[in-house]
Design a protein around this motif. Structure first.
Motif, PDB file in Angstrom:
ATOM      1  N   LEU A   1       7.252   0.742  34.268  1.00  0.00           N
ATOM      2  CA  LEU A   1       9.043   0.805  34.412  1.00  0.00           C
ATOM      3  C   LEU A   1       9.395  -0.304  33.730  1.00  0.00           C
ATOM      4  CD1 LEU A   1       9.703   0.729  37.657  1.00  0.00           C
ATOM      5  CD2 LEU A   1       9.719   2.812  36.168  1.00  0.00           C
ATOM      6  N   LEU A   2      10.579   0.322  32.466  1.00  0.00           N
ATOM      7  CA  LEU A   2      11.315  -0.435  31.718  1.00  0.00           C
ATOM      8  C   LEU A   2      12.964   0.208  32.614  1.00  0.00           C
ATOM      9  CD1 LEU A   2       9.893  -0.217  27.870  1.00  0.00           C
ATOM     10  CD2 LEU A   2       9.877  -2.425  30.079  1.00  0.00           C
ATOM     11  N   VAL A   3      13.596  -0.809  33.099  1.00  0.00           N
ATOM     12  CA  VAL A   3      14.668  -0.419  33.854  1.00  0.00           C
ATOM     13  C   VAL A   3      16.256  -1.430  33.135  1.00  0.00           C
ATOM     14  CG1 VAL A   3      16.557  -0.785  35.639  1.00  0.00           C
ATOM     15  CG2 VAL A   3      13.876  -0.143  35.030  1.00  0.00           C
ATOM     16  N   GLU A   4      17.079  -0.321  32.102  1.00  0.00           N
ATOM     17  CA  GLU A   4      17.682  -1.270  31.278  1.00  0.00           C
ATOM     18  C   GLU A   4      19.411  -1.251  32.237  1.00  0.00           C
ATOM     19  OE1 GLU A   4      15.876   2.099  28.351  1.00  0.00           O
ATOM     20  OE2 GLU A   4      16.322   1.959  30.133  1.00  0.00           O
ATOM     21  N   SER A   5      20.370  -2.504  31.955  1.00  0.00           N
ATOM     22  CA  SER A   5      21.806  -2.444  32.356  1.00  0.00           C
ATOM     23  C   SER A   5      21.988  -3.136  31.747  1.00  0.00           C
ATOM     24  CB  SER A   5      21.054  -3.090  33.339  1.00  0.00           C
ATOM     25  OG  SER A   5      20.817  -4.581  32.927  1.00  0.00           O
TER      26      SER A   5
ATOM     27  N   ALA B   1      10.773  -5.242  32.416  1.00  0.00           N
ATOM     28  CA  ALA B   1      10.136  -4.367  32.608  1.00  0.00           C
ATOM     29  C   ALA B   1       8.798  -4.745  33.802  1.00  0.00           C
ATOM     30  CB  ALA B   1       9.071  -4.761  30.873  1.00  0.00           C
ATOM     31  N   SER B   2       8.761  -4.351  34.028  1.00  0.00           N
ATOM     32  CA  SER B   2       6.974  -4.314  35.019  1.00  0.00           C
ATOM     33  C   SER B   2       6.039  -2.972  34.825  1.00  0.00           C
ATOM     34  CB  SER B   2       7.554  -4.110  36.587  1.00  0.00           C
ATOM     35  OG  SER B   2       8.122  -2.692  36.879  1.00  0.00           O
TER      36      SER B   2
ATOM     37  N   ASN C   1       9.953 -10.970  31.773  1.00  0.00           N
ATOM     38  CA  ASN C   1      10.187  -9.644  31.713  1.00  0.00           C
ATOM     39  C   ASN C   1      10.877  -8.890  30.635  1.00  0.00           C
ATOM     40  OD1 ASN C   1       7.200 -10.641  32.079  1.00  0.00           O
ATOM     41  ND2 ASN C   1       6.790  -8.773  33.715  1.00  0.00           N
ATOM     42  N   THR C   2      11.947  -9.629  30.386  1.00  0.00           N
ATOM     43  CA  THR C   2      13.611  -9.073  30.083  1.00  0.00           C
ATOM     44  C   THR C   2      13.452  -9.555  28.391  1.00  0.00           C
ATOM     45  OG1 THR C   2      14.446 -10.247  31.996  1.00  0.00           O
ATOM     46  CG2 THR C   2      15.344  -9.240  30.088  1.00  0.00           C
ATOM     47  N   VAL C   3      14.193  -8.164  27.994  1.00  0.00           N
ATOM     48  CA  VAL C   3      14.951  -8.255  26.381  1.00  0.00           C
ATOM     49  C   VAL C   3      16.331  -7.698  26.653  1.00  0.00           C
ATOM     50  CG1 VAL C   3      13.876  -6.117  26.152  1.00  0.00           C
ATOM     51  CG2 VAL C   3      14.551  -7.806  24.164  1.00  0.00           C
TER      52      VAL C   3
END
Length: 115
Positions: free
Chosen positions: A3-7, A24-25, A77-79
């Protein structure tokens, strides 16, 4: 399951700033090249910026050089994408992508630059 979750998207006035994040997870984050893409209405999806796995080498589209900064935190786990001096033409849905033999996409976050 990856899963990639944008905010962080939203409405901002021209000249303003926004900071997008993608968490990301389900993958070994440090093995993946991470990138931000965007797609404006009626246009092709385009690469905005990318960052390599550990050395953090970055690459930017000419249209955002000097205004946007991509960074990553392999422990979280963040970009991130720091966007400054935003212009109306930056309006688009922004997507996060992870690439390492396979590629994964987030669902996108809307950025609207308007007065």
């Amino acid at each position: 399951q990856v899963l990639l979750v944008e905010s962080g998207g939203g409405l901002v006035q021209p000249g303003g700033s926004l900071r997008l994040s993608c968490t990301a997870s389900g993958l070994t984050f440090s093995r993946y090249v991470m990138a931000w893409y965007r797609q404006a209405p009626g246009k092709e999806r385009e690469l905005v910026a990318s960052i390599t796995q550990t050395s953090g080498t970055t690459n930017y589209a000419d249209s955002v050089k000097g205004r946007f900064t991509i960074s990553r935190d392999n422990d979280k786990n963040t970009v991130n994408l720091q966007m400054n001096s935003l212009k109306p033409e930056d309006t688009a849905v922004y997507y996060c992508k992870a690439v390492h033999f396979r590629e994964y996409w987030g669902q996108g976050t809307q950025v609207t630059v308007s007065s």
